[in-house]
Design an enzyme around this catalytic site. Structure first.
Site, PDB file in Angstrom:
ATOM      1  N   HIS A  72       0.665  -1.234  -0.085  1.00  0.00           N
ATOM      2  CA  HIS A  72      -0.037   0.249   0.060  1.00  0.00           C
ATOM      3  C   HIS A  72       0.798   1.383   0.181  1.00  0.00           C
ATOM      4  CE1 HIS A  72      -3.729   2.153   0.534  1.00  0.00           C
ATOM      5  NE2 HIS A  72      -3.193   2.863   1.649  1.00  0.00           N
ATOM      6  N   ARG A  89     -10.150   4.719  -4.397  1.00  0.00           N
ATOM      7  CA  ARG A  89     -10.151   3.749  -3.417  1.00  0.00           C
ATOM      8  C   ARG A  89     -10.655   4.200  -2.024  1.00  0.00           C
ATOM      9  NH1 ARG A  89      -4.829   3.970  -5.766  1.00  0.00           N
ATOM     10  NH2 ARG A  89      -4.228   2.134  -6.537  1.00  0.00           N
ATOM     11  N   ARG A 108     -14.816   2.228  -5.679  1.00  0.00           N
ATOM     12  CA  ARG A 108     -14.799   0.980  -5.193  1.00  0.00           C
ATOM     13  C   ARG A 108     -15.371   0.914  -3.875  1.00  0.00           C
ATOM     14  NH1 ARG A 108      -9.113  -2.104  -5.468  1.00  0.00           N
ATOM     15  NH2 ARG A 108      -8.589  -0.520  -3.531  1.00  0.00           N
ATOM     16  N   GLU A 126     -10.063  -9.660 -10.615  1.00  0.00           N
ATOM     17  CA  GLU A 126      -8.700  -9.641  -9.917  1.00  0.00           C
ATOM     18  C   GLU A 126      -8.725 -11.047  -9.438  1.00  0.00           C
ATOM     19  OE1 GLU A 126      -8.771  -6.790  -7.091  1.00  0.00           O
ATOM     20  OE2 GLU A 126     -10.855  -6.994  -6.518  1.00  0.00           O
ATOM     21  N   ASN A 151      -3.032  -5.574 -10.061  1.00  0.00           N
ATOM     22  CA  ASN A 151      -2.097  -5.873  -8.953  1.00  0.00           C
ATOM     23  C   ASN A 151      -2.381  -7.567  -8.286  1.00  0.00           C
ATOM     24  OD1 ASN A 151      -0.883  -3.375  -9.366  1.00  0.00           O
ATOM     25  ND2 ASN A 151      -1.972  -2.671  -7.836  1.00  0.00           N
ATOM     26  N   ASP A 152      -3.793  -7.468  -7.935  1.00  0.00           N
ATOM     27  CA  ASP A 152      -4.301  -8.675  -7.174  1.00  0.00           C
ATOM     28  C   ASP A 152      -4.209  -9.749  -8.226  1.00  0.00           C
ATOM     29  OD1 ASP A 152      -4.448  -8.377  -4.680  1.00  0.00           O
ATOM     30  OD2 ASP A 152      -6.347  -7.267  -4.709  1.00  0.00           O
ATOM     31  N   ARG A 160       2.759 -10.253  -3.064  1.00  0.00           N
ATOM     32  CA  ARG A 160       3.089  -9.152  -3.635  1.00  0.00           C
ATOM     33  C   ARG A 160       3.801  -8.097  -2.463  1.00  0.00           C
ATOM     34  NH1 ARG A 160      -1.099  -4.698  -4.151  1.00  0.00           N
ATOM     35  NH2 ARG A 160      -2.828  -5.644  -3.397  1.00  0.00           N
ATOM     36  N   CYS A 175      -7.047  -0.967 -13.988  1.00  0.00           N
ATOM     37  CA  CYS A 175      -6.606   0.071 -13.082  1.00  0.00           C
ATOM     38  C   CYS A 175      -5.477  -0.243 -12.163  1.00  0.00           C
ATOM     39  CB  CYS A 175      -7.894   0.585 -12.262  1.00  0.00           C
ATOM     40  SG  CYS A 175      -8.800  -1.143 -11.216  1.00  0.00           S
TER      41      CYS A 175
END
Length: 759
Positions: A363, A470, A506, A604, A627-628, A638, A675
C-alpha cells in the site's frame, strides 16, 4: 543440535563487529563438532577472491593473507558449485591447493559448506581433521544448517561495518549498496530520518550525543517514572497477590537501581551514546545472558528484563516525541513504512522512502507512486536503525540504496534527478492534449485516487476521469468507521471535483495488506482470507451505509460509477446487487432523486477470469485489478520481498489472461478498463491498448509518460508488438522485446532517465 545452533547464533548476534562474529563462529563450531580445525573464508567482491578471515586450528598469521580465486582450491570449488564438499583425503583431490603458511598439511579430512545469502555466495565454512575419514551425514547436516543460519548474521555484520564507514582494515567505505525492490521510480539524494516503532528496543539506533548530562537527566526521569508505575501497580494488586508474588515488583525495583541495570545504562551514556541506545545495549546484553542459561527459572528472567527495558524506552520516547527533526531532503527510513509516517513530514521536505519490509505493490508503494516519491521497499539487509542522519541515495528504478555516497556517485545521481525534472517539465505541455495514437485511436486515461491531494495531481496531469477511487483510504486514516454523513461529504468532494467526468468508486476493500486499527483482521493467509466484498457482504450494515453515502453524494452530478471488488462468482455479485438496489430504494424514499449508477465488477481473482462473460452480462462494465490478478495467478505474495522478483505482470500467463478478459467482455458488448500498476507502465500500456482495453487508470504521476508514449506510436504498431509478445513464453524475454522495440523507436531513454543506473 537445535539448542547448540541457537546458542551460537545468539552469541554471534551480540558480537560488536564482523571480526568478533567470525572468531565466535570458528571457536564454537569447532567445539560443537569436535574437529581440530574450523575456518571461515569470505568472498571479497572487489578482488573476487575467497579470503581466510578467521580460523581456529590453522596458523592465525595466515588470516587476511591467504586467498584463492573461485577457480582455485577446494574452497573455490565449494563456492562455485554452491554445495557442500565432503572429502576423506583432501590432498588427493585434483582441486586441492597447498598453502604452506596455514599449516593445513597436517589435516586430511575436509568438509566445506557454502555461505549463501539471497542467492549470493558470501563465503565458505570449513572444518578439518587430522585422521582420514568421511564426515557422517549428521555432521554434514549440522555444518550446512550452521552456514545457512550464519549467512544473514554475516551479511548484517558486514553491512553494519559499511554503514559506520569502516571496512575490514578500518578504511572508510563509500557507495555501499543495499539491494531492495523498486517501489516508486525516480532517484533521491538526502539525509536519512529513521522512524522507529514505539517501545521496540530491537530497532533503537546508535546515536552520539554531546550533552551527556542532558541524556543522563532524561534517563533519570524515565527511571523515576517507571519506579512510580511499579509502586502503583504493586499497591493496586496488593489484595490479589500473596507476599511472595508481590516480591517480583521488588525485583523490578532492584533492577532499576543505580547499582544494577540503571547504573550500567548511565555508564554507557557517559561514553557519548544517547539514552535509548545505551538502554538497548544493556538490556540486550542481560537478555542474551539469561537466555543462554540452562536453568529454566533463570532463562525466564530474560522476559522480566525485556519488560523493564520496554517500560523505560516508552518514557524516553515520550519525552522526545516533539524532537524528531526533518531536514530538507528527508529520506524516511523504517522497518515498515505507514501512510501516517509520510503524513508527519512537513510539506516539501520528503524526497525519498526506504522500507525494510514490503514490496513494490504494498500500500505504501502505491501511495508513494501517487505522490511521485522515489521509493525502495524490501531492503531486508539494510541495518536501518544505524543509518539515522547519514547521507543516502535512493534509486527507485533499480531498488538500490547507497550509504555514504562518494562525490562521483552523488554527482551521477544528481544528474539523473535533473534529467527527471527536465522530463517532467517537458511532459506538462501534454496536459490538455488527448491520448491519441498516430493513426487516430483515442484511449481515455483515468486516474486512481484516494487521498485528497490526488484530486489536484489528477487535474494537473490531465486525467479524463477516475478509474478507481479507493474508498478504503479515508477509512484507514480514521479512528472509527466514518458515519454516513461524513462519507457523503468525502464522496461529494471527489465527484464534484471531476464533474462531469466519470468517477468510479470501489466499495470498501479492506483485508490483505489494508488494515483498519479499529477493525482488526488476524489471519494466517490474509490475501486468501476475509477481505474485499467478503467482508462487506458479511457486514451489510457497512455496505449499505457506504452505498447510500455514494448515491446521496452523486445527487445532481450523475457521474458516479460503483465498482465491486474481489468478486469470485455470480452468487457474490447477485447479493451485492441486491444490497445496492436496497440502498437505492432507501435513498429515494428519503427524497433524494438519483438514478441507479452504472455498476461494475473487478476482475482480480482467477475464477473471475473464466467467468468474464457471465459476470459481464450482469453488470454495466468491468475493471481488471492487475495487482491482485497478477498476485493470484502467479501465487506470489506481492508484499513479500523474498519472492518479489517472481511478481511480474508481463508474465505470459498474465498477458494471455488479460487478452481473454477483453475478448470475453467485448463479446457481450461490455466495456472493460484496467486499473492496476500495470496500466501506469508506459510500455505495458502499449500492450493493453493493443489488447483492446477501453480505458486505462493509473496513479496520476505516471499519466503524462503513458500519454506521451501512446501519442508516439500507432495502434497498428502496438498490435504488431502484442502479436509478437504473445508468442513468447519467458517473461524476461518479453521485457527485452519491449525494451528493444522502444529503443528502435528512439523512445527508451525518454521514459527512464535512470537507465544509466541499470548497467
Amino acid at each position: 543440535m537445535l539448542h547448540t545452533l541457537r546458542k551460537i547464533i545468539q552469541e554471534v548476534n551480540s558480537a560488536r563487529d564482523l571480526d568478533t562474529a567470525l572468531t565466535i563462529i570458528v571457536e564454537r563450531v569447532r567445539a560443537a563438532m569436535g574437529t581440530q580445525v574450523c575456518s571461515v573464508y569470505l568472498l571479497d567482491p572487489q578482488s573476487n577472491r575467497f579470503v581466510l578471515m578467521a580460523t581456529e586450528g590453522l596458523n592465525k598469521d595466515a588470516i587476511g593473507q591467504v586467498s584463492m580465486a573461485p577457480s582455485e582450491g577446494l574452497v573455490g570449488l565449494v563456492g562455485t558449485r554452491e554445495e557442500p564438499l565432503n572429502l576423506e583425503d583432501a590432498a588427493s583431490h585434483p582441486r586441492y591447493r597447498y598453502f604452506a603458511e596455514t599449516g593445513e598439511e597436517r589435516y586430511a579430512s575436509f568438509l566445506g559448506a557454502p555461505i549463501i545469502h539471497h542467492r549470493r555466495v558470501m563465503g565458505v565454512l570449513v572444518v578439518q581433521q587430522k585422521e582420514r575419514r568421511q564426515f557422517d551425514e549428521g555432521e554434514e547436516a549440522f555444518l550446512v544448517t550452521m552456514s545457512a543460519q550464519l549467512a544473514g548474521v554475516i551479511a548484517h555484520a558486514e553491512a553494519t561495518g559499511s554503514i559506520r564507514g569502516l571496512g575490514k582494515q578500518g578504511k572508510a567505505i563509500e557507495d555501499t549498496r543495499f539491494v531492495g525492490v523498486p517501489g516508486s521510480p525516480g532517484v533521491a539524494l538526502g539525509s536519512a530520518v529513521v522512524v522507529l516503532p514505539a517501545a521496540d528496543l530491537e530497532v533503537v539506533p546508535d546515536r552520539q550525543v554531546s550533552d551527556i548530562d542532558g541524556e543522563i537527566a532524561y534517563f533519570y526521569n524515565a527511571l523515576e517514572a517507571v519506579r512510580a508505575d511499579i509502586h502503583a501497580l504493586s499497591a493496586r494488586l496488593a489484595s490479589q497477590l500473596r507476599q511472595q508474588e508481590r516480591a517480583l515488583f521488588d525485583v523490578y525495583l532492584m533492577m532499576l537501581d543505580d547499582a544494577s541495570l540503571g547504573g550500567e545504562v548511565i555508564k554507557v551514556i557517559e561514553t557519548g551514546q544517547w539514552a535509548q541506545g545505551a538502554l538497548r545495549q544493556v538490556v540486550n546484553g542481560h537478555v542474551q545472558r539469561f537466555e543462554q542459561m540452562d536453568d529454566a527459572y533463570l532463562s525466564e528472567r530474560a522476559s522480566d528484563v525485556r519488560d523493564i527495558g520496554r517500560r523505560l524506552l516508552a518514557y524516553l520516547q515520550q519525552a522526545r516525541q516533539q524532537k524528531l527533526v526533518y531536514p530538507d531532503n528527508t529520506i524516511l527510513v523504517s522497518e515498515e513504512l505507514s501512510p501516517a509516517m509520510l503524513g508527519e513530514v512537513p510539506p516539501g521536505k520528503l524526497v525519498g522512502l526506504v522500507s525494510v519490509r514490503g514490496s513494490s505493490n504494498s500500500h505504501v508503494s502505491i501511495l508513494a507512486r501517487a505522490m511521485g516519491i522515489p521509493t525502495v521497499m524490501g531492503a531486508a539487509d539494510l541495518p536501518y536503525s544505524m543509518v539515522d542522519g547519514i547521507e543516502l541515495i535512493v534509486d527507485g528504478y533499480r531498488g538500490d540504496v547507497f550509504t555514504n555516497p562518494s562525490p562521483g556517485l552523488r554527482r551521477q545521481f544528481a544528474e539523473i534527478a535533473e534529467e527527471e525534472r527536465q522530463l517532467n517539465l517537458g511532459l506538462e505541455s501534454l496536459r490538455c492534449l488527448p491520448c491519441e495514437t498516430l493513426d487516430g485511436h483515442r484511449l481515455p486515461l483515468w486516474a486512481n485516487t484516494g487521498l485528497f491531494a490526488d484530486i489536484a495531481r489528477a487535474h494537473e496531469r490531465g486525467a479524463e476521469g477516475v478509474g478507481l477511487y479507493r474508498s478504503e483510504v479515508p477509512f484507514m486514516t480514521n479512528e472509527r468507521f466514518p458515519s454516513e454523513k461524513e462519507q457523503v461529504a468525502l464522496y461529494r468532494q471527489q465527484l464534484a471535483a471531476f464533474h462531469p467526468l466519470p468517477v468510479t468508486m470501489r466499495t470498501l476493500d479492506i483485508g490483505g495488506d489494508k488494515a483498519l486499527s479499529y477493525f482488526p483482521i488476524k489471519e494466517d493467509n490474509s490475501f486468501l482470507g476475509w477481505r474485499g466484498i467478503r467482508i462487506t457482504l458479511d457486514h451489510p450494515e457497512i455496505f449499505l451505509v457506504q452505498a447510500r453515502a455514494m448515491l446521496k453524494a452523486s445527487e445532481g452530478l450523475d457521474n458516479l460509477r460503483i465498482l465491486l471488488p474481489m468478486i469470485s462468482g455470480l452468487p457474490e455479485l447477485e447479493e451485492a446487487q441486491r444490497l445496492l438496489h436496497r440502498a437505492w430504494s432507501e435513498v429515494r424514499e428519503e427524497g433524494v432523486d438519483v438514478p441507479m449508477p452504472p455498476v461494475g465488477v473487478m476482475i482480480e481473482i482467477p475464477a473471475a477470469v473464466f467467468q468474464t462473460r457471465e459476470l459481464a452480462r450482469q453488470v454495466d462494465f468491468l475493471s481488471v485489478g492487475s495487482n491482485d490478478l497478477t498476485q493470484y495467478l502467479l501465487a506470489v505474495d506481492r508484499n513479500n520481498p523474498r519472492v518479489a522478483n517472481l511478481y511480474d505482470y508481463l508474465h505470459p500467463s498474465i498477458l494471455h489472461a488479460l487478452k481473454r478478459v477483453v475478448d470475453d467482455a467485448h463479446s457481450v458488448g461490455k466495456p472493460v478498463s484496467i486499473c492496476g500498476e500495470m496500466a501506469g507502465d508506459p510500455s505495458a500500456a502499449m500492450l493493453l491498448m493493443a489488447m483492446g482495453f477501453d480505458s486505462l487508470s493509473m496513479n496520476a504521476t505516471n499519466l503524462p509518460k503513458v500519454k506521451w508514449l501512446l501519442r508516439q506510436v500507432s495502434l497498428q504498431q502496438a498490435r504488431e508488438l502484442l502479436d509478437q509478445v504473445l508468442l513468447i513464453d519467458h517473461a524476461p524475454l518479453i521485457h527485452s522485446t519491449l525494451s528493444l522495440a522502444l529503443r528502435h523507436l528512439g523512445l527508451a531513454r525518454m521514459l527512464n532517465p535512470g537507465a544509466s543506473t541499470q548497467n
